[in-house]
Design a protein around this motif. Structure first.
Motif: not given
Length: 464
Positions: A128-141
């Motif tokens: 699941l790493k790619y869903l939480f870390l190293e997010l450059k775009e298309k994410f929500t906080s």
């Protein structure tokens, strides 16, 4: 499920509801079914993930720290219930559909309940790493406190789906899509009336009262059947907290402890990441400027982003921090308080033309512009009014009924007409005081740019 009497080599983690949760939009739009307590535990874990982490770490918590957040089932000892939840987490599956492939993941790879010591050790599955870390775009906080206050699993999921579109201010989902995201079984809430009362109405009440966003929704019909929902999303200036919530709130609503320097820095990192700033820029900003200067300019940028005034937040926030736009803006308000904007956009000095005509006749273009802005507000103010007029008109037209698709289109048409009328009034008043029309490029909001360009072309055509 393992039981261990040996102290694990992991640092003991605290739970702070002011921490930020950042997820890939892929995860927000995935399908999974979790209990409210399981959701809360995973959200607490997600709030511990830091933007500079290289892997998904293992976290060790005191069991008692979960008591007020996770809640308990009546007739069950808390520790037994928590042990049951932790054990069950390893069997829960997350389904991700990407590029024609469906992948199933376990949420956690490690779950240890140390009964004698009263500790819980948990670790997300490495996949699941790619869903939480190293997010450059298309994410929500968002901050953890927004979701741990919610008492429905559907409210949590709907909050995330709307928070994802907060900048756009609306999101339309078919009932089929919404049921899919919420993992509602085909046999549950089959009648739309039940779905509306048990899911939508509950989520609306909770989200509007307890989070940093609010929403209204419009039912879109195909024939007589409701087939889609259009959510109209607004940002709330602050969390309403206990004073605005009638039902009894958990002790979570007590004033949070003061954030440590590390926690403040982590929060600023998350907010800069959410604005699209690159890691190397974040490191430079946090080392070059005070946390207070960074924080107020992040807020200044976020406010302008919400109103559609900027289109490149990653570069704007850096410039804002460097030049301290937020402080300059506050000082300008102290020096000269901005007068309230009149809804009809007709300034007093035009209404009282007899008293002001000589002033304008004897003023330079720059002075005219200054006087005009003093009465009408800035370009940003004008855009905000147009946006509010448009949304308010649609709400008024669609209020208290179940509109058809044609009625929804009619509401959009009337809202557009209202915007154009205000643009026409504004142009007329500018001409009366000898000012040129606004430029299309003056508008930061892209949709208003198109509308204003079309408006100017229509005015030119009518004059010819």
């Amino acid at each position: 499920m393992k039981r261990s009497n040996v102290v694990q080599p992991y640092d003991l983690e605290s739970i702070n509801i002011k921490n930020w949760v950042t997820k890939s939009n892929i995860l927000i739009e995935s399908t999974y079914k979790l209990s409210l307590q399981e959701q809360r535990i995973l959200l607490i874990m997600a709030s511990k993930v830091q933007p500079n982490d290289e892997t998904l770490k293992t976290y060790r918590f005191r069991a008692k720290d979960f008591i007020e957040i996770v809640g308990n089932r009546k007739g069950t000892g808390f520790y037994s219930y928590l042990k049951e939840i932790v054990n069950g987490l390893q069997t829960k599956v997350l389904t991700i559909k990407e590029k024609g492939r469906q992948r199933n993941y376990n949420w956690v790879i490690t779950s240890i309940y140390e009964e004698n010591e009263g500790y819980i050790t948990l670790q997300f599955h490495p996949s699941l790493k790619y869903l939480f870390l190293e997010l450059k775009e298309k994410f929500t906080s968002y901050q953890l406190e927004n979701v741990v206050r919610l008492n429905s699993v559907y409210s949590i999921r709907i909050y995330e789906l709307l928070k994802q579109y907060e900048r756009l201010r609306k999101r339309e989902l078919t009932l089929e899509e919404l049921r899919h995201f919420l993992a509602i079984e085909p046999t549950k809430y089959k009648q739309y009336g039940h779905f509306k009362s048990k899911v939508l109405a509950v989520a609306q009440k909770e989200i509007n009262n307890k989070t940093d966003i609010r929403f209204e929704f419009v039912e879109i019909k195909t024939g007589r059947k409701v087939t889609s929902i259009e959510f109209i999303i607004d940002s709330s200036p602050t969390l309403n907290g206990v004073s605005s919530v009638k039902e009894k709130e958990p002790k979570l609503n007590q004033p949070p402890l003061e954030l440590t320097d590390n926690e403040k820095e982590n929060r600023l990192q998350y907010e800069l990441v959410s604005l699209g700033v690159k890691p190397e820029k974040i490191e430079w900003v946090l080392s070059e400027f005070t946390k207070e200067q960074v924080e107020r300019n992040i807020k200044y940028t976020q406010d302008r982003l919400i109103t559609g005034d900027i289109t490149h937040p990653h570069s704007y926030v850096i410039k804002s921090i460097q030049k301290d736009y937020a402080k300059a803006s506050q000082e300008s308000k102290i020096i000269k308080p901005k007068k309230p904007i009149r809804k009809e956009l007709v300034p007093d000095f035009i209404k009282n033309a007899d008293n002001n005509q000589q002033i304008f006749e004897n003023s330079t273009l720059q002075e005219k512009q200054k006087l005009f802005l003093g009465e009408n507000g800035t370009q940003k103010d004008f855009e905000e009014i147009l946006i509010r007029i448009r949304e308010l008109k649609k709400k008024l037209v669609l209020n208290s009924k179940e509109p058809t698709k044609e009625e929804v289109e009619k509401a959009h048409e009337l809202a557009m007409k209202e915007v154009l009328q205000n643009m026409k009034k504004d142009l007329k008043k500018r001409q009366e005081v000898g000012l040129e029309p606004r430029l299309v490029n003056d508008f930061e909001n892209k949709e208003l740019q198109k509308i204003y360009k079309s408006f100017l072309q229509s005015q030119t055509s009518s004059e010819v």
